[in-house]
Scaffold this motif. Structure first.
Motif, short mmCIF file in Angstrom:
data_model
loop_
_atom_site.label_atom_id
_atom_site.label_comp_id
_atom_site.label_asym_id
_atom_site.label_seq_id
_atom_site.Cartn_x
_atom_site.Cartn_y
_atom_site.Cartn_z
N ARG A 118 0.85 -1.20 0.00
CA ARG A 118 0.00 0.00 0.00
C ARG A 118 0.88 1.25 0.00
O ARG A 118 1.47 1.60 1.02
CB ARG A 118 -0.93 -0.02 1.21
CG ARG A 118 -1.95 -1.13 1.08
CD ARG A 118 -3.04 -0.97 2.07
NE ARG A 118 -2.71 -1.57 3.33
CZ ARG A 118 -3.55 -1.63 4.37
NH1 ARG A 118 -4.73 -1.10 4.27
NH2 ARG A 118 -3.19 -2.22 5.48
N LYS A 119 0.97 1.88 -1.18
CA LYS A 119 1.76 3.10 -1.30
C LYS A 119 0.94 4.27 -0.81
O LYS A 119 -0.21 4.43 -1.21
CB LYS A 119 2.13 3.35 -2.76
CG LYS A 119 3.28 2.52 -3.27
CD LYS A 119 3.75 3.07 -4.61
CE LYS A 119 5.09 2.46 -4.95
NZ LYS A 119 5.72 3.11 -6.10
N ASP B 197 -9.35 -1.22 6.48
CA ASP B 197 -8.51 -1.37 5.29
C ASP B 197 -8.19 -0.02 4.68
O ASP B 197 -7.15 0.16 4.06
CB ASP B 197 -9.21 -2.26 4.26
CG ASP B 197 -9.24 -3.71 4.70
OD1 ASP B 197 -8.41 -4.07 5.57
OD2 ASP B 197 -10.07 -4.47 4.19
N GLU B 198 -9.11 0.91 4.84
CA GLU B 198 -8.90 2.26 4.28
C GLU B 198 -7.92 3.01 5.18
O GLU B 198 -8.08 3.02 6.41
CB GLU B 198 -10.24 2.99 4.23
CG GLU B 198 -10.16 4.43 3.78
CD GLU B 198 -9.54 4.57 2.41
OE1 GLU B 198 -10.03 3.96 1.45
OE2 GLU B 198 -8.53 5.30 2.30
N CYS C 72 5.66 3.67 1.62
CA CYS C 72 4.64 2.61 1.70
C CYS C 72 4.15 2.48 3.13
O CYS C 72 4.93 2.62 4.09
CB CYS C 72 5.24 1.24 1.32
SG CYS C 72 5.78 1.14 -0.36
N TYR C 73 2.89 2.17 3.25
CA TYR C 73 2.34 1.76 4.56
C TYR C 73 2.57 0.25 4.66
O TYR C 73 2.12 -0.51 3.79
CB TYR C 73 0.84 2.07 4.63
CG TYR C 73 0.20 1.56 5.90
CD1 TYR C 73 0.19 2.35 7.05
CD2 TYR C 73 -0.37 0.29 5.97
CE1 TYR C 73 -0.37 1.88 8.23
CE2 TYR C 73 -0.93 -0.19 7.15
CZ TYR C 73 -0.93 0.61 8.27
OH TYR C 73 -1.47 0.14 9.43
N ASN D 213 5.15 -7.85 4.50
CA ASN D 213 4.95 -6.51 3.91
C ASN D 213 6.28 -5.80 3.70
O ASN D 213 6.50 -5.15 2.67
CB ASN D 213 4.09 -5.64 4.85
CG ASN D 213 2.64 -6.06 4.88
OD1 ASN D 213 2.21 -6.88 4.07
ND2 ASN D 213 1.88 -5.51 5.80
#
Ligand code: FEO
Length: 396
Positions: A3-4, A173-174, A10-11, A61
């Motif tokens: 997740r960029k 998720d958001e 990135c997260y 991750n």
């Protein structure tokens, strides 16, 4: 899933959606997130790790985000294990990484993990780490929430890595607050602040003053959503200033009560209705059913707090005792308490509550009070109306 949150950031944090309690005592509604961020500049830099419950997902991750690159730097903002449980695993995988940590943080690291770090860099106030484009400035944020805490400002993307500050009991998720309900975040951020950091308002104000010297476009906390719009950032900064200075958020009254046979509840409900009819913003909490963490959170919103409690074994009801101990532990200030007691032979709750509250400096106790003998009588309603009118004059 990678997740960029920016071209080169990135997260890589993880959520535990089934976690029911935080720190073993505070109930979670939706689980909890453990945030971590990776910057991919000329040097790669990891901002914190995660809780033990999500270590495997986190390591996956990290590897995916690095995509074969080495990890050059690790910044440790806060030594608490919900952010450091993956440290040894990360150092095992990337032994040449330099770890940037406060002096006290490094002492705590050795106490927790009983080992040393090969490439440790002790950071001091104002130290700068250049990753290439990204320039990281470190500053101390003692007692937000532990004494070793540091925050980092990245001048390239104007991002504040705020450690626990601005965190929330929240997972989704958001990631961006722009796509989330700010008020839900605010409620869980307030509950987080008041329960986790609440006592340390003066230290929070010092840290805020340091952070606000920078232009902040984004706040990356260790829990909860990323704050990446001006309105949300300004709103939460304003709330933090209020909470940290024990200033009421709005006019109104909080009623907090316990009840055994429903008679004290009847008095609380009656007061609630009367205040509502007088146009007062009023919130009511039944401590028999609502966790103390919520009552503490609500206590930071209002100045006026009405406490209703039955006498129990010549003492106060245990859940009220817990609520009062939460207030005392946070050294809550600037409150005006009204005490209503109930008792069937020797009412003692009012005196005991008054003594506890008198031991928390910086608050007032209203001279208006009511002693209910088992159940409400017509004269009791008259006194309740007087109490309501007194509160309405102050808080309407
Ligand atoms: Fe999220 Fe104080 O640790």
């Amino acid at each position: 899933m990678l997740r960029k949150i920016e071209d080169d950031v990135c997260y890589i944090g993880c959520s535990n959606p089934t976690q029911e309690e935080f720190e073993g005592e505070i109930p979670l509604v939706d689980g909890m997130s453990y945030n971590s961020y990776l910057t991919l500049d000329e040097k790669t830099c990891l901002q914190d790790t995660v809780d033990l419950s999500v270590v495997d997902e986190f390591i996956a991750n990290l590897k995916e985000a690095l995509n074969g690159r080495n990890l050059d730097c690790i910044v440790v903002h806060h030594l608490e294990p919900d952010h450091t449980s993956a440290m040894l695993k990360v150092l095992e995988l990337y032994p040449s990484a330099k770890v940037y940590i406060s002096a006290m943080g490094y002492t705590m690291f050795q106490n927790f993990f009983q080992t040393t770090i090969k490439n440790v860099v002790i950071v001091k106030e104002g130290d700068v780490l250049s990753l290439g484009k990204h320039q990281l400035t470190f500053f101390a944020a003692q007692m937000v929430h532990w004494p070793e805490v540091i925050m980092t400002y990245d001048s390239y993307n104007k991002t504040l890595y705020s450690a626990d500050a601005f965190g929330a009991f929240y997972q989704t998720d958001e990631l961006s607050i722009k796509n989330l309900d700010f008020n839900k975040y605010l409620d869980e951020s307030r509950r987080y602040y008041t329960n986790i950091i609440g006592k340390y308002g003066p230290q929070v104000l010092i840290a805020l003053a340091k952070a606000l010297k920078f232009e902040i476009k984004k706040i990356c906390s260790l829990h909860g959503p990323i704050l990446d719009d001006e309105k949300s950032i300004n709103q939460i900064l304003d709330k933090y200033k209020l909470w940290a200075s024990f200033t009421q958020e709005k006019k109104g009254v909080l009623i907090c009560y316990c009840s055994i046979y429903g008679n004290t509840k009847k008095a609380a409900d009656s007061l609630f209705m009367t205040l509502q009819n007088k146009g007062v913003d009023v919130s009511i909490i039944n401590l028999n059913h609502i966790d103390t963490s919520y009552a503490l959170s609500q206590s930071f919103i209002y100045k006026d707090i009405v406490i209703l409690c039955p006498t129990f074994n010549n003492d106060i009801y245990p859940k009220m005792e817990m609520y009062l101990s939460f207030l005392k532990a946070r050294m809550i200030k600037n409150k005006r308490f009204t005490i209503i007691e109930n008792g069937s032979w020797v009412p003692a709750a009012g005196k005991i509550i008054g003594k506890i509250l008198s031991g928390i400096p910086g608050n007032e106790i209203s001279p208006l009070t009511l002693t209910i003998k088992s159940s409400l009588k017509p004269g009791d309603y008259t006194v309740l109306n007087q109490i309501a009118e007194d509160l309405a004059i102050k808080e309407r």
